[in-house]
Design a protein around this motif. Sequence first.
Motif, PDB file in Angstrom:
ATOM      1  N   ARG A 285      -4.172 -23.428 -12.511  1.00  0.00           N
ATOM      2  CA  ARG A 285      -3.800 -24.592 -11.719  1.00  0.00           C
ATOM      3  C   ARG A 285      -2.516 -25.264 -12.195  1.00  0.00           C
ATOM      4  NH1 ARG A 285      -6.146 -22.102  -8.984  1.00  0.00           N
ATOM      5  NH2 ARG A 285      -8.143 -22.446  -7.960  1.00  0.00           N
ATOM      6  N   CYS A 286      -1.885 -24.672 -13.210  1.00  0.00           N
ATOM      7  CA  CYS A 286      -0.571 -25.141 -13.639  1.00  0.00           C
ATOM      8  C   CYS A 286       0.184 -23.967 -14.243  1.00  0.00           C
ATOM      9  CB  CYS A 286      -0.689 -26.299 -14.635  1.00  0.00           C
ATOM     10  SG  CYS A 286      -1.481 -25.859 -16.186  1.00  0.00           S
ATOM     11  N   GLY A 287       1.504 -24.040 -14.191  1.00  0.00           N
ATOM     12  CA  GLY A 287       2.327 -22.960 -14.709  1.00  0.00           C
ATOM     13  C   GLY A 287       2.812 -23.226 -16.126  1.00  0.00           C
ATOM     14  N   ASN A 288       3.782 -22.434 -16.555  1.00  0.00           N
ATOM     15  CA  ASN A 288       4.375 -22.564 -17.890  1.00  0.00           C
ATOM     16  C   ASN A 288       3.332 -22.544 -19.001  1.00  0.00           C
ATOM     17  OD1 ASN A 288       6.694 -22.824 -16.442  1.00  0.00           O
ATOM     18  ND2 ASN A 288       7.181 -24.896 -17.102  1.00  0.00           N
ATOM     19  N   TYR A 358       5.709 -18.064 -12.398  1.00  0.00           N
ATOM     20  CA  TYR A 358       4.906 -19.276 -12.338  1.00  0.00           C
ATOM     21  C   TYR A 358       4.222 -19.559 -13.679  1.00  0.00           C
ATOM     22  CZ  TYR A 358       0.837 -22.189 -11.151  1.00  0.00           C
ATOM     23  OH  TYR A 358      -0.121 -23.162 -11.123  1.00  0.00           O
ATOM     24  N   LEU A 359       3.669 -18.513 -14.320  1.00  0.00           N
ATOM     25  CA  LEU A 359       2.828 -18.713 -15.497  1.00  0.00           C
ATOM     26  C   LEU A 359       3.587 -18.725 -16.816  1.00  0.00           C
ATOM     27  CD1 LEU A 359      -0.345 -16.542 -14.714  1.00  0.00           C
ATOM     28  CD2 LEU A 359      -0.112 -19.025 -14.624  1.00  0.00           C
ATOM     29  N   LEU A 360       4.766 -18.088 -16.876  1.00  0.00           N
ATOM     30  CA  LEU A 360       5.479 -17.975 -18.139  1.00  0.00           C
ATOM     31  C   LEU A 360       6.213 -19.262 -18.496  1.00  0.00           C
ATOM     32  CD1 LEU A 360       7.083 -14.416 -17.936  1.00  0.00           C
ATOM     33  CD2 LEU A 360       5.240 -15.142 -19.466  1.00  0.00           C
ATOM     34  N   LYS A 412      11.942 -14.691 -18.121  1.00  0.00           N
ATOM     35  CA  LYS A 412      12.105 -15.885 -17.305  1.00  0.00           C
ATOM     36  C   LYS A 412      13.282 -16.688 -17.844  1.00  0.00           C
ATOM     37  CE  LYS A 412       9.637 -19.997 -15.640  1.00  0.00           C
ATOM     38  NZ  LYS A 412       8.331 -20.692 -15.597  1.00  0.00           N
ATOM     39  N   THR A 413      14.302 -16.841 -17.063  1.00  0.00           N
ATOM     40  CA  THR A 413      15.540 -17.481 -17.520  1.00  0.00           C
ATOM     41  C   THR A 413      15.696 -18.906 -17.015  1.00  0.00           C
ATOM     42  OG1 THR A 413      16.727 -16.552 -15.626  1.00  0.00           O
ATOM     43  CG2 THR A 413      16.731 -15.265 -17.672  1.00  0.00           C
ATOM     44  N   THR A 414      14.705 -19.418 -16.330  1.00  0.00           N
ATOM     45  CA  THR A 414      14.815 -20.749 -15.741  1.00  0.00           C
ATOM     46  C   THR A 414      13.760 -21.676 -16.318  1.00  0.00           C
ATOM     47  OG1 THR A 414      14.716 -21.979 -13.652  1.00  0.00           O
ATOM     48  CG2 THR A 414      13.284 -20.079 -13.845  1.00  0.00           C
ATOM     49  N   ALA A 417      10.388 -25.598 -12.294  1.00  0.00           N
ATOM     50  CA  ALA A 417       8.977 -25.415 -11.966  1.00  0.00           C
ATOM     51  C   ALA A 417       8.845 -24.790 -10.579  1.00  0.00           C
ATOM     52  CB  ALA A 417       8.247 -26.753 -12.011  1.00  0.00           C
ATOM     53  N   TYR A 418       8.003 -23.761 -10.481  1.00  0.00           N
ATOM     54  CA  TYR A 418       7.767 -23.080  -9.212  1.00  0.00           C
ATOM     55  C   TYR A 418       6.298 -23.208  -8.829  1.00  0.00           C
ATOM     56  CZ  TYR A 418      12.347 -20.808  -9.311  1.00  0.00           C
ATOM     57  OH  TYR A 418      13.695 -20.553  -9.312  1.00  0.00           O
ATOM     58  N   LEU A 419       6.060 -23.201  -7.537  1.00  0.00           N
ATOM     59  CA  LEU A 419       4.689 -23.189  -7.040  1.00  0.00           C
ATOM     60  C   LEU A 419       4.065 -21.826  -7.290  1.00  0.00           C
ATOM     61  CD1 LEU A 419       5.200 -25.026  -3.628  1.00  0.00           C
ATOM     62  CD2 LEU A 419       4.182 -25.974  -5.726  1.00  0.00           C
ATOM     63  N   PRO A 420       2.729 -21.764  -7.386  1.00  0.00           N
ATOM     64  CA  PRO A 420       2.088 -20.453  -7.572  1.00  0.00           C
ATOM     65  C   PRO A 420       2.335 -19.571  -6.354  1.00  0.00           C
ATOM     66  CG  PRO A 420       0.448 -22.148  -7.117  1.00  0.00           C
ATOM     67  CD  PRO A 420       1.751 -22.859  -7.359  1.00  0.00           C
ATOM     68  N   PRO A 421       2.452 -18.269  -6.550  1.00  0.00           N
ATOM     69  CA  PRO A 421       2.686 -17.373  -5.413  1.00  0.00           C
ATOM     70  C   PRO A 421       1.476 -17.326  -4.493  1.00  0.00           C
ATOM     71  CG  PRO A 421       2.246 -16.108  -7.393  1.00  0.00           C
ATOM     72  CD  PRO A 421       2.374 -17.528  -7.828  1.00  0.00           C
ATOM     73  N   SER A 422       1.730 -17.066  -3.219  1.00  0.00           N
ATOM     74  CA  SER A 422       0.635 -17.007  -2.243  1.00  0.00           C
ATOM     75  C   SER A 422       0.087 -15.601  -2.082  1.00  0.00           C
ATOM     76  CB  SER A 422       1.134 -17.512  -0.884  1.00  0.00           C
ATOM     77  OG  SER A 422       2.190 -16.692  -0.415  1.00  0.00           O
ATOM     78  N   PHE A 423       0.783 -14.589  -2.638  1.00  0.00           N
ATOM     79  CA  PHE A 423       0.361 -13.183  -2.565  1.00  0.00           C
ATOM     80  C   PHE A 423       0.224 -12.684  -1.131  1.00  0.00           C
ATOM     81  CE2 PHE A 423      -1.383 -14.881  -6.548  1.00  0.00           C
ATOM     82  CZ  PHE A 423      -0.771 -14.049  -7.456  1.00  0.00           C
ATOM     83  N   ASP A 424       1.053 -13.234  -0.240  1.00  0.00           N
ATOM     84  CA  ASP A 424       0.987 -12.805   1.159  1.00  0.00           C
ATOM     85  C   ASP A 424       2.297 -12.176   1.613  1.00  0.00           C
ATOM     86  OD1 ASP A 424       2.650 -14.955   1.222  1.00  0.00           O
ATOM     87  OD2 ASP A 424       1.509 -16.113   2.683  1.00  0.00           O
ATOM     88  N   GLY A 425       3.126 -11.780   0.642  1.00  0.00           N
ATOM     89  CA  GLY A 425       4.358 -11.092   1.008  1.00  0.00           C
ATOM     90  C   GLY A 425       5.593 -11.939   0.887  1.00  0.00           C
ATOM     91  N   GLU A 426       5.500 -13.146   0.313  1.00  0.00           N
ATOM     92  CA  GLU A 426       6.671 -14.011   0.206  1.00  0.00           C
ATOM     93  C   GLU A 426       7.713 -13.392  -0.731  1.00  0.00           C
ATOM     94  OE1 GLU A 426       6.363 -17.632  -1.951  1.00  0.00           O
ATOM     95  OE2 GLU A 426       4.648 -16.959  -3.091  1.00  0.00           O
ATOM     96  N   MET A 427       8.953 -13.537  -0.352  1.00  0.00           N
ATOM     97  CA  MET A 427      10.101 -13.132  -1.158  1.00  0.00           C
ATOM     98  C   MET A 427      10.201 -11.630  -1.383  1.00  0.00           C
ATOM     99  SD  MET A 427      10.469 -16.109  -4.029  1.00  0.00           S
ATOM    100  CE  MET A 427      12.002 -15.404  -4.605  1.00  0.00           C
ATOM    101  N   ARG A 428       9.457 -10.829  -0.647  1.00  0.00           N
ATOM    102  CA  ARG A 428       9.602  -9.388  -0.805  1.00  0.00           C
ATOM    103  C   ARG A 428      10.807  -8.910  -0.031  1.00  0.00           C
ATOM    104  NH1 ARG A 428       3.353  -8.487   0.005  1.00  0.00           N
ATOM    105  NH2 ARG A 428       2.642  -8.970  -2.102  1.00  0.00           N
ATOM    106  N   GLU A 429      11.378  -7.801  -0.491  1.00  0.00           N
ATOM    107  CA  GLU A 429      12.594  -7.284   0.119  1.00  0.00           C
ATOM    108  C   GLU A 429      12.330  -6.841   1.559  1.00  0.00           C
ATOM    109  OE1 GLU A 429      15.815  -6.867  -1.079  1.00  0.00           O
ATOM    110  OE2 GLU A 429      15.142  -8.272  -2.593  1.00  0.00           O
ATOM    111  N   THR A 430      13.254  -7.131   2.424  1.00  0.00           N
ATOM    112  CA  THR A 430      13.130  -6.718   3.823  1.00  0.00           C
ATOM    113  C   THR A 430      14.320  -5.854   4.229  1.00  0.00           C
ATOM    114  OG1 THR A 430      14.216  -8.776   4.511  1.00  0.00           O
ATOM    115  CG2 THR A 430      11.807  -8.782   4.412  1.00  0.00           C
ATOM    116  N   THR A 431      14.975  -5.248   3.237  1.00  0.00           N
ATOM    117  CA  THR A 431      16.174  -4.449   3.506  1.00  0.00           C
ATOM    118  C   THR A 431      15.851  -3.065   4.026  1.00  0.00           C
ATOM    119  OG1 THR A 431      16.198  -3.643   1.227  1.00  0.00           O
ATOM    120  CG2 THR A 431      17.433  -5.665   1.698  1.00  0.00           C
TER     121      THR A 431
END
Length: 455
Positions: A285-288, A358-360, A412-414, A417-431
């Motif tokens: 329920r929290c990252g980092n 999210y977790l690191l 992880k270079t940043t 804070a990021y939201l947890p992933p939704s595991f529904d295909g967000e940010m996957r390559e569409t090339t």
Amino acid sequence: MPAFLVVFAQSHSEFRIPELESVAKLHGFAISFPSDCDPSRPFMIITLELEEHAHLLARRCILIKQIYELYGQGNTYDELHMANKANSHLWSPYVQDTSFKFSINAYNHRIHESRQRSIMESFTYMKFAGKIDMKNPQIILGCFEEYDTALGLREDRDGNFHQVYFGRLVADGSARALIQMFDVKKRLYYGNTSMDSEVSLLMANQALASPSKLIYDPFCGTGSMAYPIAYFGAQVFGSDIDGRQMRGKDGQGQPPGVFRAAQQYGVVDRIMDLCTFDVTRNPWRCGNLFDAIVTDPPYGVRAGAKRLGRRKELSEEKKAANIEHQLAARTTQQPYIPPTKPYELSLLAADLVLLSRYLLKPQGRLVFFLPTVNEHYEEVDVQSMLCDGMELVANSLQDFGSWGRRLVTIQKTTSEAYLPPSFDGEMRETTGHVPAHKDFREQYFRGFKKDSDVQ
């Protein structure tokens, strides 16, 4: 800075430089390599600021056999002696009253005793006055001839070496003893997917495992990653969708499987906990939270990746029957095993990078194996998995011929804070690029043939 000669064990050549860099980073010192450095060769020259740094590398790097302070090298003995004389300030302090021993060795060749004597006699200009002690010398002087592996073991090439090196032994690689210590065959609990001990130790080094760090394995299985990580002092948390893998069979008064093996290695107090859940429906329920995430995701050769869900949606009638089945299982105290569906490898890998972001903690590392078809692999296969804030550190191939698995290290270079992933295909390559690890299980079992070649 002083130059040192690293003598490697003859395995995992692509892992050598990443391991050296990781251990140097772990201990906070700089390490430099020559511009023409070839990690496939059995010897490597590195530069370090202090001799103590060589001791730290030898105590932690799994692939190091020995480290020597380099006195000279050359294509011939004449070149070697010229370089050795130029570096006389390095060895002159040992000339007068230091007991010593000469060691003459060759890679991919055997030097006859008669020529070994002549080689030693060629160093008489050093005028060592100390006692020759073959059992317990104060220093060991080593000479190494490197022969081309392509020529094989041939007697007629004696003396036609590729390169010759000379120096003083600084440290033996003591970390290699851990390979036998963590040998799967000697482990009290293991399974058919347990990771080879040498590789799991390499992964622990890539993760910079050390005391006060918290490290997570989201595909824990029989715990192969947990033991070396805990041995190096880190606290470990593990999870898996199949709790039976972590627990093992019930023993008579014995602890569960992973904890039983952890007791064997004296690290059970560093295994924080093991939990059963689907990583795509995790309880975080929290990252980092973690300093590193180290794992060997299932890719289908011996066990395929799964996630909660069904291949096909149930009809309303079957949904009602399923609810009744769950209620009946509760009243009879029988375990309810939820349905699962395949988790395609390329989706899993992309999701794992997002989850790690999210977790690191900032500067934390994700270390995992990625199987791939060698013929079709491209650098973009790994690059396309990266997302904002995640940077590739190392990508080393363990080659099995038509396929291999790549030990991928991402940092992880940043600090954002990021939201947890939704595991529904967000940010996957569409090339439209299809990575060589997509549908790896299916490719493996059809012999990596194209669809058009399969009858």
